[in-house]
Design a protein around this motif. Sequence first.
Motif, short mmCIF file in Angstrom:
data_model
loop_
_atom_site.label_atom_id
_atom_site.label_comp_id
_atom_site.label_asym_id
_atom_site.label_seq_id
_atom_site.Cartn_x
_atom_site.Cartn_y
_atom_site.Cartn_z
N LYS A 1 78.67 69.50 49.76
CA LYS A 1 78.10 70.01 48.51
C LYS A 1 76.61 69.71 48.37
CE LYS A 1 82.42 69.53 45.93
NZ LYS A 1 83.07 68.90 44.75
N ARG A 2 76.11 68.79 49.17
CA ARG A 2 74.71 68.38 49.02
C ARG A 2 74.23 67.78 50.34
NH1 ARG A 2 78.29 65.22 47.28
NH2 ARG A 2 78.52 66.25 45.27
N VAL A 3 72.92 67.75 50.53
CA VAL A 3 72.37 67.16 51.75
C VAL A 3 71.05 66.46 51.42
CG1 VAL A 3 71.20 69.32 52.41
CG2 VAL A 3 71.72 67.59 54.15
N PRO A 4 70.87 65.21 51.86
CA PRO A 4 69.61 64.50 51.62
C PRO A 4 68.47 65.14 52.41
CG PRO A 4 71.38 62.96 52.14
CD PRO A 4 71.89 64.33 52.47
N VAL A 5 67.28 65.08 51.82
CA VAL A 5 66.07 65.61 52.45
C VAL A 5 65.20 64.41 52.85
CG1 VAL A 5 64.08 67.14 52.20
CG2 VAL A 5 66.19 67.62 50.94
N VAL A 6 64.76 64.39 54.10
CA VAL A 6 63.99 63.24 54.59
C VAL A 6 62.63 63.69 55.12
CG1 VAL A 6 66.05 61.91 55.14
CG2 VAL A 6 65.03 63.38 56.89
N ARG A 7 61.70 62.76 55.03
CA ARG A 7 60.38 62.93 55.65
C ARG A 7 60.11 61.67 56.46
NH1 ARG A 7 56.52 62.73 51.27
NH2 ARG A 7 57.29 64.81 50.75
N GLU A 8 59.94 61.85 57.77
CA GLU A 8 59.78 60.70 58.67
C GLU A 8 60.92 59.71 58.48
OE1 GLU A 8 55.89 59.14 58.02
OE2 GLU A 8 54.88 60.88 58.88
N HIS A 9 62.13 60.26 58.39
CA HIS A 9 63.39 59.50 58.30
C HIS A 9 63.60 58.80 56.96
CE1 HIS A 9 63.78 60.26 62.57
NE2 HIS A 9 62.62 59.66 62.78
N LYS A 10 62.71 59.03 55.97
CA LYS A 10 62.86 58.39 54.67
C LYS A 10 63.21 59.44 53.61
CE LYS A 10 59.71 54.57 55.65
NZ LYS A 10 58.51 53.81 55.22
N LEU A 11 64.07 59.06 52.68
CA LEU A 11 64.56 59.97 51.66
C LEU A 11 63.45 60.42 50.73
CD1 LEU A 11 67.21 61.20 50.40
CD2 LEU A 11 67.15 59.24 48.84
N VAL A 12 63.33 61.75 50.54
CA VAL A 12 62.34 62.29 49.60
C VAL A 12 62.98 63.22 48.57
CG1 VAL A 12 60.38 62.07 51.16
CG2 VAL A 12 61.74 64.18 51.18
N GLY A 13 64.25 63.57 48.76
CA GLY A 13 64.90 64.48 47.82
C GLY A 13 66.33 64.75 48.23
N ILE A 14 66.96 65.64 47.49
CA ILE A 14 68.33 66.05 47.83
C ILE A 14 68.50 67.50 47.40
CG2 ILE A 14 69.40 65.33 45.64
CD1 ILE A 14 71.73 64.21 47.44
N VAL A 15 69.18 68.28 48.21
CA VAL A 15 69.46 69.68 47.89
C VAL A 15 70.96 69.85 47.73
CG1 VAL A 15 69.38 72.07 48.69
CG2 VAL A 15 67.43 70.57 49.09
N SER A 16 71.37 70.35 46.58
CA SER A 16 72.78 70.60 46.30
C SER A 16 73.03 72.10 46.29
CB SER A 16 73.17 70.00 44.94
OG SER A 16 72.52 70.72 43.89
N ARG A 17 74.29 72.47 46.20
CA ARG A 17 74.62 73.88 46.07
C ARG A 17 74.00 74.47 44.83
NH1 ARG A 17 81.09 74.10 47.69
NH2 ARG A 17 80.84 73.49 49.88
N ALA A 18 73.97 73.68 43.75
CA ALA A 18 73.35 74.17 42.51
C ALA A 18 71.87 74.45 42.71
CB ALA A 18 73.56 73.14 41.39
N ASN A 19 71.18 73.58 43.46
CA ASN A 19 69.76 73.82 43.74
C ASN A 19 69.57 75.13 44.50
OD1 ASN A 19 69.40 70.31 44.48
ND2 ASN A 19 68.86 71.33 42.57
N LEU A 20 70.46 75.40 45.45
CA LEU A 20 70.37 76.65 46.21
C LEU A 20 70.54 77.86 45.30
CD1 LEU A 20 72.36 75.81 49.46
CD2 LEU A 20 69.90 76.05 49.23
#
Length: 230
Positions: A120-139
């Motif tokens: 239902k969701r996937v973490p977003v990383v930059r240089e292996h560090k968490l910067v956000g999360i994208v869910s189905r609702a975001n899509l």
Amino acid sequence: MQANDVMTQNVITVEPDTQVRDIARLLLENRISAVPVVNAEGRVLGIVSEGDLMRRVENGTDQHKSWWLKSIFAGANDAGSYVKSHGRKASEIMTPNPLTIEETMDLGDVARLLEKHHIKRVPVVREHKLVGIVSRANLLQGLASAGPQPSESPADDRAIRDTIIREIEDKAGVRIGGINVVVENGNVELWGLVDAKEQRMAAQVAAENTNGVKRVENNLNLAPRGVGGF
């Protein structure tokens, strides 16, 4: 559009040693259905969702559980299931090593990833560090906001989005965790849940006063008490 155009920033997270009761309280208070587990460096170690909490049964309290919960756990007698159902820390009940994506991933690719892995969701990383999360609702929010695509996505849209998010969080007195901001060619759409009508209007005013904004569509709703978010 890319992941960083729709992702939820300032993600609520927990540490590996965070207690299960504290995680449950965090989900309820923030009306969310999952939290990433991160280490001191901000690397994603796992995710704890409502489903993980539902698989947990405390020792000595079975008599207080409903019959359907008892039936669910009746056959869970292997070591892994035991840890999931009796663990008391995030590291013990989380889904480890979750899929992550880069912030530049195209939304179409993100959607296919969620569908392929039934998540239902996937973490977003930059240089292996968490910067956000994208869910189905975001899509869905991104899809609803998308118009005819220009030959090149305006870089200013991301700057506008970042400015609005900072304004809402730092000056408008609104908790940004329940709000998502989508910007397409200067047109802004506000999505999510707030606690009061005044917060809904404050978020709109913050967006309207941001340089470069052409139009604001306010889709924010009041959160029913006791109802979880996505």
